[in-house]
Design a protein around this motif. Structure first.
Motif, PDB file in Angstrom:
ATOM      1  N   GLU A   1       0.686  -1.548  -0.032  1.00  0.00           N
ATOM      2  CA  GLU A   1       0.539   0.180   0.185  1.00  0.00           C
ATOM      3  C   GLU A   1       0.934   1.241  -0.182  1.00  0.00           C
ATOM      4  O   GLU A   1       0.692   2.063  -0.195  1.00  0.00           O
TER       5      GLU A   1
ATOM      6  N   THR B   1       3.489   3.989  -4.728  1.00  0.00           N
ATOM      7  CA  THR B   1       2.528   5.487  -5.340  1.00  0.00           C
ATOM      8  C   THR B   1       2.494   5.294  -6.646  1.00  0.00           C
ATOM      9  O   THR B   1       2.510   6.217  -7.503  1.00  0.00           O
TER      10      THR B   1
ATOM     11  N   ASN C   1      -3.004   3.358  -3.797  1.00  0.00           N
ATOM     12  CA  ASN C   1      -2.623   4.027  -3.453  1.00  0.00           C
ATOM     13  C   ASN C   1      -1.473   5.031  -4.052  1.00  0.00           C
ATOM     14  O   ASN C   1      -1.054   6.110  -4.358  1.00  0.00           O
TER      15      ASN C   1
ATOM     16  N   LYS D   1      -0.795   6.094  -7.814  1.00  0.00           N
ATOM     17  CA  LYS D   1      -0.164   7.981  -8.039  1.00  0.00           C
ATOM     18  C   LYS D   1      -0.246   7.868  -9.293  1.00  0.00           C
ATOM     19  O   LYS D   1      -0.614   9.031 -10.575  1.00  0.00           O
TER      20      LYS D   1
ATOM     21  N   ARG E   1      -6.605   6.874  -6.316  1.00  0.00           N
ATOM     22  CA  ARG E   1      -5.610   8.120  -6.136  1.00  0.00           C
ATOM     23  C   ARG E   1      -4.427   8.873  -7.226  1.00  0.00           C
ATOM     24  O   ARG E   1      -3.548   8.923  -7.456  1.00  0.00           O
TER      25      ARG E   1
END
Length: 142
Positions: A71, A74, A101, A103, A129
């Motif tokens: 998690e 990103t 998560n 991005k 996200r």
């Protein structure tokens, strides 16, 4: 001090991990990944990992990225491989489950995007996200 105790001292410092078998002159053996998978003492081997780049030449090597996904990642780059034994939608579900998560997502592949278009849309919608997606040139045209 055991090997894992010593490793954990440094594991928290790792923020980025990159495996690029198209550029690297040396390759990490499958046995090394198997050993890591069997003997690790925590689920997240690199708990502060934020960037994971995994460019490999086969689906078996692509799947090895799963042991580093969690998690806190990103930014993820991966070369996708098609196979009937491990379908791309299955890999996408693992990505959504393990790295919710994300991005930045950089997907590389050498097959027509229309073959995975619905799966891509499901992946994108499953990553709330997600801010940036990188796809191969000419992936989507009008």
């Amino acid at each position: 001090m055991s090997d894992w105790e010593r490793f954990r001292l440094y594991a928290r410092r790792v923020r980025s991990l990159s495996l690029n078998e198209t550029e690297d002159k040396t390759s990490v053996s499958r046995e090394a990944f198997d050993e890591l998978s069997r003997t690790r003492v925590t689920l997240n081997v690199l708990p502060n990992l934020r960037q994971l780049a995994w460019i490999t030449g086969s689906v078996d090597r692509m799947r090895l990225s799963l042991m580093f996904q969690h998690e806190n990642v990103t930014d993820f780059s991966v070369y996708l491989h098609r196979t009937s034994t491990y379908p791309i939608p299955t890999f996408f579900k693992e990505v959504m489950l393990r790295m919710p998560n994300l991005k930045v997502l950089d997907l590389r592949f050498a097959f027509p995007a229309r073959e995975v278009e619905d799966d891509l849309l499901e992946l994108f919608s499953g990553l709330p996200r997600l801010r940036k997606v990188i796809l191969p040139i000419y992936t989507f045209t009008t």
